[in-house]
Design a protein around this motif. Structure first.
Motif, PDB file in Angstrom:
ATOM      1  N   PRO A  12       0.721  -1.146  -0.010  1.00 22.29           N
ATOM      2  CA  PRO A  12      -0.013  -0.173  -0.147  1.00 22.29           C
ATOM      3  C   PRO A  12       0.763   1.167   0.014  1.00 22.29           C
ATOM      4  N   SER A  50      -6.543   2.579   6.501  1.00 21.75           N
ATOM      5  CA  SER A  50      -6.132   1.841   5.334  1.00 21.75           C
ATOM      6  C   SER A  50      -7.690   1.871   4.467  1.00 21.75           C
ATOM      7  N   THR A  52      -8.802   1.730  -0.224  1.00 19.51           N
ATOM      8  CA  THR A  52      -8.586   1.859  -1.621  1.00 19.51           C
ATOM      9  C   THR A  52      -8.961   3.313  -1.993  1.00 19.51           C
ATOM     10  N   PRO A  59      -4.309   0.985  -3.391  1.00 16.55           N
ATOM     11  CA  PRO A  59      -4.434   0.788  -1.869  1.00 16.55           C
ATOM     12  C   PRO A  59      -3.555   1.499  -1.184  1.00 16.55           C
ATOM     13  N   TYR A  60      -3.834   2.181  -0.035  1.00 14.02           N
ATOM     14  CA  TYR A  60      -3.289   3.029   0.709  1.00 14.02           C
ATOM     15  C   TYR A  60      -3.292   2.365   2.309  1.00 14.02           C
TER      16      TYR A  60
END
Length: 194
Positions: A12, A50, A52, A59-60
């Motif tokens: 991510p 977390s 997207t 993804p982060y």
């Protein structure tokens, strides 16, 4: 041997974060758009995110280890179109400003100060006193502490409407610089150059 490019693609990304503070709260903005499947957790020591985001739903993930504790029960967040805004309630509400957001002292490339929402400690003190840093309320000017029109009237300025400006009859018009018919250049009054 595993391809490191594939490993990086699945890891991510860390979103950009802006922060500011007041005596009793920390303002945090995760600059990320079109968030889906977000997971947000707040503990006294940490904020976790977390999900997207973006058109490609990349993804982060982010874990922010805070300088001091917050009260997760009184803290809140809202997901907006282009960011996630947090209002983190400081556990110690004595009014002490944090010297930094993070527990660690190193530089975080993803973290920036949000100067549009930042207030210094002395600015907050000024707001509580209702004025302009040590200037009180302008003494007797208008009694409102900053009503400029009222202050100007008391000083004889007649308010802010500036009604009579520009129609004064004693103003002279600028001299006419264009030559009139029959006039010629006269160099008689000019010194001779050698």
């Amino acid at each position: 041997m595993p391809d490191s490019g594939k490993a990086n693609q699945s890891a991510p990304a860390v979103p950009q974060v802006l922060w500011a503070q007041r005596k009793d709260i920390v303002l945090l903005s995760i600059m990320i758009s079109d968030v889906k499947d977000q997971d947000v957790k707040m503990t006294p020591e940490k904020v976790h995110f977390s999900g997207t985001a973006g058109p490609d739903q990349k993804p982060y993930a982010l874990d922010v280890e805070l300088y001091a504790e917050i009260d997760p029960e009184k803290s809140q967040y809202v997901v907006r179109d282009r960011l996630i805004d947090f209002k983190l309630q400081k556990k110690d509400t004595s009014g002490k400003f944090w010297p930094r957001l993070l527990k660690s002292t190193g530089k975080a490339g993803w973290l920036k100060t949000d100067f549009s929402r930042w207030k210094d400690e002395d600015e907050e003190d000024d707001e509580e006193r209702g004025g302009m840093g040590g200037m009180g309320d302008f003494g007797g000017f208008g009694g409102g502490g900053g009503d400029l029109e009222s202050m100007m009237q008391q000083m004889g300025g007649g308010g802010m409407n500036m009604g009579g400006m520009g129609d004064e009859s004693d103003d002279e018009s600028p001299p006419d610089l264009e030559k009139k018919e029959g006039e010629h250049d006269s160099d008689d009054d000019m010194p001779k150059l050698e």
